[in-house]
Design a protein around this motif. Sequence first.
Motif, short mmCIF file in Angstrom:
data_model
loop_
_atom_site.label_atom_id
_atom_site.label_comp_id
_atom_site.label_asym_id
_atom_site.label_seq_id
_atom_site.Cartn_x
_atom_site.Cartn_y
_atom_site.Cartn_z
N SER A 119 0.86 -1.19 0.00
CA SER A 119 0.00 0.00 0.00
C SER A 119 0.90 1.24 0.00
O SER A 119 1.81 1.36 0.81
N TRP A 120 0.62 2.15 -0.93
CA TRP A 120 1.45 3.34 -1.05
C TRP A 120 0.85 4.55 -0.34
O TRP A 120 1.44 5.63 -0.31
N TRP A 121 -0.33 4.39 0.25
CA TRP A 121 -0.96 5.53 0.94
C TRP A 121 -0.16 6.02 2.15
O TRP A 121 -0.09 7.24 2.38
N PRO A 122 0.44 5.15 2.99
CA PRO A 122 1.29 5.68 4.07
C PRO A 122 2.43 6.54 3.54
O PRO A 122 2.78 7.57 4.14
N LEU A 123 3.02 6.14 2.43
CA LEU A 123 4.09 6.93 1.85
C LEU A 123 3.57 8.28 1.38
O LEU A 123 4.24 9.32 1.56
N ALA A 124 2.36 8.32 0.80
CA ALA A 124 1.77 9.59 0.35
C ALA A 124 1.49 10.50 1.54
O ALA A 124 1.72 11.72 1.48
N ALA A 125 1.02 9.90 2.65
CA ALA A 125 0.74 10.72 3.84
C ALA A 125 2.02 11.30 4.42
O ALA A 125 2.08 12.50 4.76
N ILE A 126 3.07 10.47 4.54
CA ILE A 126 4.35 10.99 5.05
C ILE A 126 4.92 12.02 4.08
O ILE A 126 5.48 13.05 4.50
N GLY A 127 4.77 11.80 2.78
CA GLY A 127 5.26 12.77 1.81
C GLY A 127 4.55 14.10 1.91
O GLY A 127 5.18 15.17 1.80
N ALA A 128 3.21 14.07 2.15
CA ALA A 128 2.47 15.33 2.28
C ALA A 128 2.93 16.11 3.51
O ALA A 128 3.15 17.34 3.45
N VAL A 129 3.10 15.41 4.63
CA VAL A 129 3.49 16.10 5.87
C VAL A 129 4.92 16.63 5.77
O VAL A 129 5.19 17.81 6.11
N THR A 130 5.83 15.79 5.31
CA THR A 130 7.22 16.23 5.27
C THR A 130 7.45 17.33 4.23
O THR A 130 8.30 18.21 4.42
N TYR A 131 6.68 17.30 3.13
CA TYR A 131 6.85 18.35 2.13
C TYR A 131 6.28 19.68 2.66
O TYR A 131 6.89 20.76 2.51
#
Length: 401
Positions: free
Chosen positions: A50-62
Amino acid sequence: MRFALLGVAVLAVSLFVMSGQMGVPSDLPFPLQVAIAGAAGVAAWHARRSWWPLAAIGAVTYAWLVVWPPLLVASYFAGRTLGRGRGLATYLGACLAVHGVSALVGEARDGPQEIMTASLGNALFMVLGTIGLPLAVGLWTRARSETAEERARRLEREQVMLAEQVRAHERARIAREMHDIVAHRVSLIVLHAGALEVRTTDEETAETAALIGGIGREALSNLRDVLGVLRTPRPDSPATDLSSRPALDDPGTRLSPRPALDDPGATYRPQPTLGDLDRLLDQSRALGITVTRRDEGDPRPVEETVERTAYRVIQEALTNVHKHAGDARTDVLLRFADGELEVEIRNQPPNGHPENLLGTDLSGAGWGLVGLRERVELLGGTLRTSTEESGGFLVSARIPA
């Protein structure tokens, strides 16, 4: 392995970005930077499920630190998996919102976002670099994968169709050969038997000729059923063009008149089962063999394939008695046991030299027993044949029922 390497790459590049090596200063403690980069790396490794955790971390860190590697990789997976309509539009809208929040956070806290949003060109570059380009690459690889899968499915379908066509042509060839060779010979036997029955003045000879004619006509009827099965295409097979093959009733292939084997409107009879066994035994008795039948156990209905196989076992065994044992006494036993049907055909020693009774070479007769063994084993049963001490012969079959 690929996703593990991807996780390591995301971790390393994210840590590289947060350390200020790309012109984006950061005042975060190094342990916190390692923790954030480690979380991004683990999420990238988990993207295979699942790539959604990566998208969530990417949104916060960006939005917080302009750490773009997680968002970039998440955009690639979005292109690979999301639907080409509402799903992609929603993802693009969310990413643009993340960029907007990042700009607002930069203005509020004088963070590293100021460098990325200093001009419209920088902002467009970041949007294209972190969203547009990886999303396009994901869509492209997805399209190539789908095209390859469709091509593989099409090739598989074509191979199945080709195999079915080859089988259909071979079945038609076998049917044609059986029709032109076997049916012709049996038809001649029936015709000569009928002529002998009409012309002879001896009553016993006339009865024998009538019996031969009846058996021959029954053989032709059974052959017609088999040819019908061979000629009838399977309902689940691809359509096969057999128009170039000679028809079963093609008059150009006939060698002589014969009974109605070729009637296209004929209704095929069901294959014989144990209900037809007495008639089979009567035919052998009419040829001079003493045949006795004995049933053991509690007779009960069994599957039609089991009954048909048992009938064929008895039929082949009686045929071999006619060929090799003359008028030797024969016992037929049907035993209905628990979960299986047992068939035994035992004949007494032959009288004289019966191998010459038919006046023909019987060297190929063993193929009948080979075919019987294959029939029985297809149903999970066993077939045993043996010569007894008395000189007789035993054929025994056990068929799960």
